[in-house]
Design an enzyme around this catalytic site. Structure first.
Site, PDB file in Angstrom:
ATOM      1  N   LYS A   1      15.907  -9.447  -2.184  1.00 14.35           N
ATOM      2  CA  LYS A   1      16.158  -8.672  -0.946  1.00 14.35           C
ATOM      3  C   LYS A   1      15.515  -8.667  -0.410  1.00 14.35           C
ATOM      4  O   LYS A   1      14.938  -9.216   0.272  1.00 14.35           O
ATOM      5  CB  LYS A   1      15.178  -7.715  -2.026  1.00 14.35           C
ATOM      6  CG  LYS A   1      14.482  -6.396  -1.386  1.00 14.35           C
ATOM      7  CD  LYS A   1      13.402  -5.828  -2.450  1.00 14.35           C
ATOM      8  CE  LYS A   1      13.127  -4.261  -1.808  1.00 14.35           C
ATOM      9  NZ  LYS A   1      12.728  -4.597   0.393  1.00 14.35           N
TER      10      LYS A   1
ATOM     11  N   GLU B   1       0.464  -1.711   0.322  1.00  7.02           N
ATOM     12  CA  GLU B   1      -0.326   0.142  -0.471  1.00  7.02           C
ATOM     13  C   GLU B   1       1.039   1.009   0.295  1.00  7.02           C
ATOM     14  O   GLU B   1       1.042   1.978  -0.384  1.00  7.02           O
ATOM     15  CB  GLU B   1      -0.847   0.140   1.404  1.00  7.02           C
ATOM     16  CG  GLU B   1      -2.185   1.550   1.396  1.00  7.02           C
ATOM     17  CD  GLU B   1      -2.562   1.265   0.121  1.00  7.02           C
ATOM     18  OE1 GLU B   1      -3.049   0.632  -0.267  1.00  7.02           O
ATOM     19  OE2 GLU B   1      -3.754   2.413   0.056  1.00  7.02           O
TER      20      GLU B   1
END
Length: 690
Positions: free
Chosen positions: A131, A45
């Protein structure tokens, strides 16, 4: 052809208020994420909001402001640690919006376009790496010695956490002789999943709060003010880049590729992930992405995507940077993991402070590497907004790979007769009234003295120094007493015997006797302390004193009507209703009567005459160390004269009483022009009104 067809109107400008609100929200969420290590929204988000703002500013550069989140890297440094200005900024990496494997092709296409390569040109070489989900760190070495470790901070200025980072075994304190004289190594501090589970087991065994996820545990350890505590946290490190380095012309290293740089880091003693790989062109990037995605759940540490970097350092320099990020690298996140499942029930859980939270009980579903059986619905408004009902088929996402949430309901699969969820008006644990105050989103149980869900909190509050003060009764002892069913309700404290106490873990006879003596001593208290100790919502020390002064006796307070309560100084409708609701619960009254029957007592007197007190209407703030009295003693003197003592300075503050080492409160008082008194000035003021 009409004029309007020749010159179509330009699209309208975005609403400036929406753009400003978007920036404010991003700043707020970035603060929670980077500074407080307590994210309030899923990563996906935040990324969506950030990308929306980026798109608006790209279309309308005139709307860009210097403080826009797009113009900087991340959060800002905490004030507890010394600030460190990075010699080379620690830039963040752009996130690829396409979370499918095709996102890798998008990046390769962009790189080739930036470099002006046509279809016939050879494939671009990349370095690909996981990552890591941890805390970015800059390690500075001078003459082979670790002299400083700093967090990313806002990319320009970070936090000096050297003492804590020195405790990480994987980070070398001294480098080999062939290392550059100036070397800044960049990488990620993280916590392995197995170490995280062991740490949480230890936290539970000690009765301490557990950590939400490995990233928060790692960040919390790095930001510990006490390095001894940080040393007890099992942290790890992966190196993946460089900051400032002795230049080649001054004897520094000469690298042609990023991969060569990583190999040099290995030779200097730094851990580099074995999952780092080389990829030629888009096809191999896609293959790498899919391979890491398959391994993700089995890895010993958390990752949330992969990172691609152009391997050639010459090409990196040629491509350069744009605003806050390098053009030659991208973070390609994995898609948020979602699954279908069924809502079996909706329970309402009661927290230790009485807050009621609806929780969807789910048919077990494997999401984001774990089996999810619960998803919070937060509060009544959120539950109604999503309209989750028992029997519904729902989409569950382990948002941000951390927090399970119900994303949406598949309404076409809803069974006929499924009933809308409503919050109970009684506490599901003790049956007391559940009340939602005006302006609040949460319902709270009003049976604070009786409710078993709130038992520990009620006992600790009642026994604290500012209430009846039971010396030696701390959190660990209360845990043992409640978990061992020695104490059911508050008055059971005063029914404890030596045998019951001495049987507890690590409780010798002498310690048990000390607790019993402290309990006996606490029976002699004051009405304000007793009222405060009951833990009535919104009733602090100052309000308790006003109630005692106004009514004179406990019975008068318990029986006062709303109208009578509103006549008390500084009591408004919310506090009055809270008092009335509390004493309207038979459970609470029964506990109060049992406490009195156990011998808890205080002096009572007639109601105070309604006359203005010398310092009535004046607000004080006390800061620093006073020469001959404690701050509590000064507070008592001020309140006895009718003044009010607040915790922070504002325009409504009348006086600030400042001792030595007064700090920021004194500074704010001077900025606002608030009168400042020392201890002598306070005494003079009190004497003048006596």
């Amino acid at each position: 052809m009409a004029t309007n067809d020749l010159f179509p109107p330009e699209p309208p400008l975005p609403d400036p208020a929406h753009v400003a609100q978007l920036r404010r929200a991003l700043h707020e969420h970035a603060h929670h994420y980077y500074v407080e290590d307590a994210p309030t929204i899923p990563d996906a988000e935040y990324d969506r909001m950030f990308q929306e703002l980026q798109a608006i500013e790209a279309q309308h550069p005139e709307l860009i402001t210097p403080d826009s989140p797009t113009q900087r890297v991340g959060g800002r440094a905490l004030e507890q640690f010394a600030s460190v200005r990075h010699a080379v900024p620690m830039l963040s990496i752009r996130t690829e919006t396409d979370t499918e494997a095709s996102g890798a092709r998008n990046f390769d296409t962009r790189v080739r376009r930036e470099l002006g390569l046509d279809e016939a040109a050879p494939a671009v070489a990349y370095v690909a790496e996981p990552k890591f989900d941890g805390l970015a760190m800059n390690l500075r070495y001078e003459s082979g010695i670790l002299v400083q470790a700093a967090t990313r901070g806002d990319g320009e200025v970070g936090e000096d956490v050297t003492q804590n980072v020195r405790t990480i075994g994987q980070i070398p304190l001294r480098l080999p002789a062939d290392a550059p004289s100036i070397l800044e190594v960049r990488g990620e501090v993280y916590m392995r999943r197995d170490d995280f589970e062991k740490l949480n087991e230890q936290q539970r065994a000690r009765g301490q709060k557990t950590f939400v996820n490995p990233r928060n545990a790692a960040a919390g350890a790095v930001r510990q003010l006490d390095p001894a505590i940080a040393a007890q946290r099992p942290l790890s490190f992966f190196a993946y880049g460089l900051g400032e380095v002795t230049p080649e012309q001054a004897g520094g290293p000469a690298f042609g590729t990023h991969y060569e740089l990583l190999q040099a880091l290995k030779t200097w003693g730094f851990p580099v992930s074995a999952l780092v790989g080389l990829a030629q062109g888009a096809t191999e990037l896609v293959a790498y992405y899919e391979s890491i995605a398959r391994q993700r759940d089995a890895l010993p540490f958390d990752i949330d995507g992969v990172v691609y970097k152009v391997n050639s350092l010459a090409l990196q320099r040629r491509m350069g940077f744009v605003t806050r990020e390098p053009r030659w690298a991208v973070a390609h996140k994995f898609p948020a993991q979602e699954q279908f499942t069924t809502v079996l029930d909706i329970d309402v859980q009661v927290g230790r402070t009485g807050k009621l939270t609806p929780v969807a009980k789910l048919a077990p579903v494997f999401v984001g590497g774990v089996t999810v059986t619960n998803a919070t619905l937060h509060n009544e408004d959120e539950a109604r907004r999503k309209d989750v009902r028992v029997g519904d088929t729902v989409i569950v996402r382990r948002a941000g790979d951390v927090i399970p949430e119900v994303v949406s309901v598949l309404l076409d699969k809803r069974q006929p007769g499924a009933t809308e969820f409503t919050m109970p008006r009684q506490c599901p644990v003790c049956g007391s009234a559940a009340v939602r105050e005006e302006g609040e989103v949460d319902y709270r149980c009003t049976g604070g003295l009786f409710c078993s869900a709130q038992r520990k909190q009620a006992i600790l509050h009642f026994a604290q120094r500012r209430a009846v003060e039971v010396e030696g009764l701390g959190e660990k002892l209360v845990d043992q007493l409640v978990d061992g069913h020695v104490i059911r309700i508050l008055p059971d404290l005063y029914r404890l015997g030596l045998t019951a106490l001495a049987s507890l873990d690590r409780m010798a006879d002498k310690s048990a006797q000390n607790i019993l003596q402290a309990l006996e001593k606490s029976k002699q208290t004051t009405l304000p302390r007793f009222l405060f100790g009951l833990g009535i919502r919104h009733v602090g020390e100052a309000t308790a004193k006003e109630l005692a002064r106004h009514f004179g006796s406990l019975d008068a307070v318990m029986d006062a009507s709303l109208e009578q309560l509103l006549q008390v100084n500084d009591i408004g409708p919310i506090v009055a209703q809270s008092l009335r609701t509390f004493f309207d619960q038979p459970h609470n009254r029964e506990v109060v009567e049992q406490l009195r029957a156990c011998g808890v007592t205080w002096q009572e007197g007639p109601p105070a005459p309604v006359t203005p007190t010398p310092l009535s209407g004046k607000t004080f703030v006390i800061t620093g160390t006073l020469p001959s009295m404690s701050r509590d003693e000064a507070k008592d003197l001020i309140e006895a004269a009718g003044g009010k003592v607040a915790g922070s300075v504002s325009k409504k503050t009348t006086f600030v009483v400042a001792g030595t080492e007064a700090g920021s409160k004194l500074t704010k008082a001077q900025e606002l022009g608030v009168a400042v008194l020392d201890e002598a000035g306070l005494k003079e003021l009190l004497d003048g009104h006596s």
